[in-house]
Enzyme design. Structure first.
Site, PDB file in Angstrom:
ATOM      1  N   LYS A 112       0.822  -1.218   0.000  1.00  0.00           N
ATOM      2  CA  LYS A 112       0.000   0.000   0.000  1.00  0.00           C
ATOM      3  C   LYS A 112       0.860   1.274   0.000  1.00  0.00           C
ATOM      4  CE  LYS A 112      -4.296  -1.977   1.604  1.00  0.00           C
ATOM      5  NZ  LYS A 112      -3.946  -3.413   1.772  1.00  0.00           N
TER       6      LYS A 112
HETATM    7  C1  LIG Z   1      -4.544  -4.480   1.163  1.00  0.00           C
HETATM    8  C2  LIG Z   1      -3.759  -5.740   1.052  1.00  0.00           C
HETATM    9  C3  LIG Z   1      -4.103  -6.759   0.129  1.00  0.00           C
HETATM   10  C4  LIG Z   1      -5.335  -6.673  -0.747  1.00  0.00           C
HETATM   11  O1  LIG Z   1      -5.279  -5.652  -1.713  1.00  0.00           O
HETATM   12  P1  LIG Z   1      -6.583  -5.191  -2.500  1.00  0.00           P
HETATM   13  O2  LIG Z   1      -6.166  -4.046  -3.340  1.00  0.00           O
HETATM   14  O3  LIG Z   1      -7.594  -4.801  -1.432  1.00  0.00           O
HETATM   15  O4  LIG Z   1      -7.075  -6.340  -3.290  1.00  0.00           O
HETATM   16  C5  LIG Z   1      -3.275  -7.863   0.038  1.00  0.00           C
HETATM   17  N1  LIG Z   1      -2.179  -8.001   0.824  1.00  0.00           N
HETATM   18  C6  LIG Z   1      -1.819  -7.059   1.729  1.00  0.00           C
HETATM   19  C7  LIG Z   1      -0.615  -7.277   2.572  1.00  0.00           C
HETATM   20  C8  LIG Z   1      -2.587  -5.893   1.883  1.00  0.00           C
HETATM   21  O5  LIG Z   1      -2.227  -4.957   2.789  1.00  0.00           O
END
Ligand SMILES: *Cc1c(COP(=O)(O)O)cnc(C)c1O
Length: 465
Positions: A112
């Site tokens: 993120k």
């Molecule tokens: C947010 C997240 C996901 C999922 O991502 P999306 O965009 O919601 O599909 C997967 N792995 C981790 C570690 C995350 O923080």
């Protein structure tokens, strides 16, 4: 570049406006009106670029006239300067034609950071130019909140309020939020669960009368278009590094809200040769069940070892539905209204279009733990549980040894020690050296009652005048 709503009833916006907006007023999500296209010759040229340079080339057409190239370049450079790997998003080989794309070298050790480091800077830039301030409010079960705080802490035009459920996030996740002592960052530890936090954020967006006159409220969840845009880049970067300009590659993506894998879908629509996109879900597998049975139906939330993928409905999936229904906003409005009432079946043509691009697999906690152990045995590589689900799904859905498979490693294993220890790893996986002091740093957070008025009163007192 203009952005239109998936439900067809909202005015089109330019990039600056879409950046400052969450849901469209008709309840839809904003998507670009058209996509930039890269042909084979351009792909060969892009393949030679370092990460930041590539990011600029991919994002410029989406930003359009809203931000000048030189300014966007500076924001991109600043966003990724804090990543602890010179490649920003390095590839690691697991096996024959099997690769991991490590997306956890940013400040909070999860993917993120790619989007939120940039989003904070983009917001600060346009707000400063407009002479405005804004309030960012978000609920988090861990990863989003810490990435938003790290991304926005230096943004002087933003006040940031992040709600997390008190004593229900891991210590590493809490400390990544609460050790940021910037004056404009406020951590609220709500005496309730994540759903309570999310409900308070939703109610605050619905009735903003607690804010100072004219102050804008901004969401940083993955329906924000700029987050998707930033994530398109690493699909090009990794695919081109493995020769996608000449032979297609496949991606396996640990999926919750469908933001990350939707970015991969867009990369393929922009010209990156992609063979398959693999939706990797945990037990919260609404998308896998859809792909198996053409039945789109909610199920109760399950708490798993991969909490960042614990969702009931994947909010960004509506963006894909819009495309596979011929970008017919009225059809999506009608479909989502029926889904509100219960479950839906897609029309066969739309369903077939999804099947043409996507495979899927669902991986429960036992298989997650087994995959962490298996990969450790094979190559002494320690996966976090989200990435393990990606590896499991990739291996499960792979069609031939010739298929070039890239699994997105979305978090560092030190963030999710419980699953790693269940897999037989003998100790708490160590944090990277640069984060060593995290467990000793001073923390600041406010414990608040599970009460909307109490939260809003705290915010009203702390919003910069
Ligand atoms: C947010 C997240 C996901 C999922 O991502 P999306 O965009 O919601 O599909 C997967 N792995 C981790 C570690 C995350 O923080």
């Amino acid at each position: 570049m203009n952005y239109i709503s998936t439900r067809g009833q909202a005015p089109a916006l330019d990039f600056e406006e879409v950046l400052l907006t969450g849901l469209a007023p008709d309840g839809g999500l904003y998507v670009p009106e058209s996509l930039p296209q890269f042909d084979e010759a351009e792909l060969k040229e892009l393949a030679r670029l370092p990460y930041n340079e590539l990011a600029l080339r991919i994002m410029l057409p989406f930003v359009g006239d809203s931000i000048a190239e030189a300014e966007l370049r500076t924001m991109i450079d600043d966003s990724y300067a804090g990543f602890r790997h010179p490649a920003v998003a390095p590839l690691v080989q697991l096996g024959h034609n099997e690769w991991l794309l490590e997306l956890f070298h940013g400040p909070t050790l999860a993917f993120k950071d790619f989007a939120l480091q940039l989003l904070g800077r983009l917001l600060d830039f346009v707000l400063t130019r407009r002479g405005e301030r804004a309030v960012v409010m978000g609920a988090t079960s861990g990863d989003t909140g810490s990435a938003a705080i790290q991304g926005c802490q230096h943004c002087s035009s933003l006040d940031l309020f992040i709600l997390h459920p008190h004593q229900r996030v891991s210590e590493v996740q809490r400390r990544q939020m609460t050790t940021v002592l910037a004056d404009n960052v406020h951590n609220l530890a709500v005496q309730g669960n994540f759903d309570d936090c999310q409900a308070m954020v939703k109610d605050s967006f619905a009735d903003q009368s607690f804010l100072p006159e004219g102050r804008r409220l901004i969401a940083v969840n993955s329906i924000n278009w700029a987050r998707i845009m930033a994530q398109i880049v690493y699909y090009f970067y990794s695919g081109l590094a493995l020769g996608a300009a000449g032979r297609p590659v496949s991606f396996s993506v640990p999926t919750g809200n469908f933001g990350d894998i939707y970015a991969g879908y867009l990369a393929s629509r922009m010209g990156l040769p992609v063979e398959r996109l693999i939706i990797a879900t945990n037990a919260n597998d609404i998308l896998h069940r859809l792909l198996e049975q053409n039945r789109y139906a909610r199920q109760d939330l399950q708490h798993t070892l991969s909490p960042s993928m614990d969702i009931v409905v994947s909010s960004n999936f509506e963006r894909l539905l819009f495309d596979v229904h011929g970008r017919d906003g009225a059809a999506i409005a009608e479909l989502m209204a029926r889904f509100q009432q219960g479950e839906v079946t897609l029309d066969p043509q739309a369903f077939e279009r999804i099947q043409q691009c996507f495979d899927s697999a669902s991986c429960g906690d036992a298989a997650t733990v087994a995959t962490i152990a298996e990969v450790w045995r094979e190559s002494e590589y320690l996966l976090d549980p989200h990435s393990a689900i990606g590896v499991y799904a990739g291996r499960h859905c792979r069609r031939s040894p010739g298929q070039v498979l890239i699994t997105l490693a979305t978090a560092h294993p030190a963030k999710f020690a419980e699953a790693v220890i269940q897999a037989g790893y003998p100790e708490q996986p160590p944090l990277p050296a640069h984060m060593g002091a995290l467990m000793e740093r001073e923390e600041r957070f406010e414990v608040v009652a599970n009460d909307l008025a109490a939260v809003q009163q705290f915010m009203a007192r702390h919003i910069t005048a």
